[in-house]
Design an enzyme around this catalytic site. Sequence first.
Site, PDB file in Angstrom:
ATOM      1  N   GLU A  81      33.769 -44.380 -22.155  1.00 52.13           N
ATOM      2  CA  GLU A  81      32.936 -43.827 -23.233  1.00 52.13           C
ATOM      3  C   GLU A  81      32.933 -42.302 -23.384  1.00 52.13           C
ATOM      4  O   GLU A  81      31.879 -41.656 -23.334  1.00 52.13           O
ATOM      5  CB  GLU A  81      31.500 -44.323 -23.086  1.00 52.13           C
ATOM      6  CG  GLU A  81      31.387 -45.810 -23.305  1.00 52.13           C
ATOM      7  CD  GLU A  81      29.986 -46.271 -23.665  1.00 52.13           C
ATOM      8  OE1 GLU A  81      29.039 -45.512 -23.458  1.00 52.13           O
ATOM      9  OE2 GLU A  81      29.864 -47.395 -24.151  1.00 52.13           O
TER      10      GLU A  81
ATOM     11  N   GLU B  88      31.924 -54.093 -23.387  1.00 53.19           N
ATOM     12  CA  GLU B  88      30.453 -54.053 -23.374  1.00 53.19           C
ATOM     13  C   GLU B  88      29.966 -54.509 -24.731  1.00 53.19           C
ATOM     14  O   GLU B  88      30.579 -54.207 -25.766  1.00 53.19           O
ATOM     15  CB  GLU B  88      29.913 -52.644 -23.092  1.00 53.19           C
ATOM     16  CG  GLU B  88      30.127 -52.183 -21.672  1.00 53.19           C
ATOM     17  CD  GLU B  88      29.508 -50.827 -21.366  1.00 53.19           C
ATOM     18  OE1 GLU B  88      28.431 -50.524 -21.914  1.00 53.19           O
ATOM     19  OE2 GLU B  88      30.127 -50.083 -20.590  1.00 53.19           O
TER      20      GLU B  88
HETATM   21  C1  BG6 Z   1      27.110 -47.921 -22.535  1.00 57.65           C
HETATM   22  C2  BG6 Z   1      27.434 -47.542 -21.118  1.00 57.65           C
HETATM   23  O1  BG6 Z   1      27.002 -46.739 -23.260  1.00 57.65           O
HETATM   24  O2  BG6 Z   1      25.892 -48.500 -22.815  1.00 57.65           O
HETATM   25  C3  BG6 Z   1      26.632 -48.275 -20.063  1.00 57.65           C
HETATM   26  O3  BG6 Z   1      28.802 -47.657 -20.846  1.00 57.65           O
HETATM   27  C4  BG6 Z   1      25.196 -48.398 -20.525  1.00 57.65           C
HETATM   28  O4  BG6 Z   1      26.763 -47.599 -18.859  1.00 57.65           O
HETATM   29  C5  BG6 Z   1      25.163 -49.191 -21.818  1.00 57.65           C
HETATM   30  O5  BG6 Z   1      24.344 -48.969 -19.583  1.00 57.65           O
HETATM   31  C6  BG6 Z   1      23.777 -49.421 -22.362  1.00 57.65           C
HETATM   32  O6  BG6 Z   1      23.108 -48.204 -22.520  1.00 57.65           O
HETATM   33  P1  BG6 Z   1      21.708 -47.956 -21.837  1.00 57.65           P
HETATM   34  O7  BG6 Z   1      21.387 -46.536 -22.088  1.00 57.65           O
HETATM   35  O8  BG6 Z   1      20.774 -48.890 -22.473  1.00 57.65           O
HETATM   36  O9  BG6 Z   1      21.892 -48.247 -20.378  1.00 57.65           O
END
Ligand code: BG6
Length: 485
Positions: A170, A383
């Site tokens: 990211e 993700e």
């Molecule tokens: C992504 C990241 O941006 O989103 C993760 O790669 C992160 O590390 C995920 O946990 C969700 O975001 P957040 O801020 O809710 O943890």
Amino acid sequence: MADTKAKGFPEGFLWGASTSAYQVEGAAYEDGKKPSQQDIINKDSYERFGFATAEVASDMYHHFREDVALMKEMGFKAYRFSIAWSRIFPDGTGDPNPKGVQFYHDLIDALKEAGIEPIVTMYHYDLPWALCEKYNGWISRQVIEDFDNYARFLVKEYGSDVKYWTTINEQSIIVQYWTQKCYIPAELQHVGQLRYQINHHMNVAQALANKAVHELVPGGVAGAALGYAPVYPLTSKPEDVMAAQNAQALRNDYYTDIYFKGFYTKAAQIYLEEHGLAPKVEPGDMDIIAANTSDFLALNYYASECAKWCPDDGSKMLRWSGVNRSGKKGDISGFETQPGFYEMCKNPNLDTTDWDWAIDPRGMEYMLRDLYNRYNKPLMITENGLGAYDTLTPDGQVHDDYRIDYLSKHIAAIKRSIDKGVEMWAYCPWSALDLLSTSNGVKKRYGFIYIDRTDDDPKECERIRKDSFYWYQKVIATNGAELSL
Ligand code: BG6
């Protein structure tokens, strides 16, 4: 006549889920590991906002065999996780830490025995703290050489068991939320250009990591994992449509063009140059980037975004993306504004999570179709998920039907994309188990497996199967054909 019937997920599709090292492992100072910048950043977040530190996280370091068994029970074909650089090289460079090296061998062996393909991310926000102390981390060019050394070590050490390598997680999100994702000394936090300088160092570093995989892993494939949100115009007014194209150029194409074409998107780079934000590029950097493009793109998709026109008449100031710390809808602290280019805004057509992230399965289909049409490279989802408050019932259950609803609609969107010809390798939503959120502690949960802990009290980190665990088990068993509860 061509077969026009919908085909759905191919044989061998990699169903699984994702995590990252500092968000699940804990054992932050154990067996030779030294702090990463995330240990320091999260300690500060605990003091300021009461969010858990990374010291215990989900305690996966001590529970990994149980976790792999649960992944096997769900039917995982793949697991995407990251390696903590400071577990391998506690000081960032120098001698490797034998216990840290062994930990990932043990994890990979357990996965292989369970028939689960490891998809390994080399870097997920957790630079060794020693390198921040030594030279301000990613701000210094020295990090490129040190990352190359680390990446080469990883592929030599684990390459015989790991075919899929994602390099850096990211970069686009690091540019937007740099103080959450990187340690930036207070006196430099006003220098916006450094965001893009860091990104440039990462571009060279990740190209060198692609090179290492290509040279050292027979049959290995490499690519970055990108946080990607397609941008819609707020209205069909031509100036809003233009603003959306500008935002798409600076927030998305600026990364994907580097990964696949080896150059910076022109309109974005010109805008950055005109506003004193462009990175300094040394002779030879672009040759390295162009010679070592990616084999695939791993996408982290949570939401789409929306943009409107923003004049450059002094009425608006440059501003970076805001964040919602409270978990109350509407509490977002602001939207990115790039005067003369675009201003991000809320999409009135979409509902959001409690943390103001737009919920948009159609956006995922739009993204996959668009990226595949433009670059013609295989795609993975590494993700995708719903951050939500979960409730553990007195009889030890978690009824997360809202998560099932979110995920099933996104899987249906992937299926529609595949039916339109997109080559998809994997679906690894966020997250295999509950973990430490990057922005909101542990009360914002994403996992199929509930971790019994709070922000203040890690308790025993007991593992509990949520309703979504059983649902996902069925999705995988039917290769995505059965998406209902
Ligand atoms: C992504 C990241 O941006 O989103 C993760 O790669 C992160 O590390 C995920 O946990 C969700 O975001 P957040 O801020 O809710 O943890």
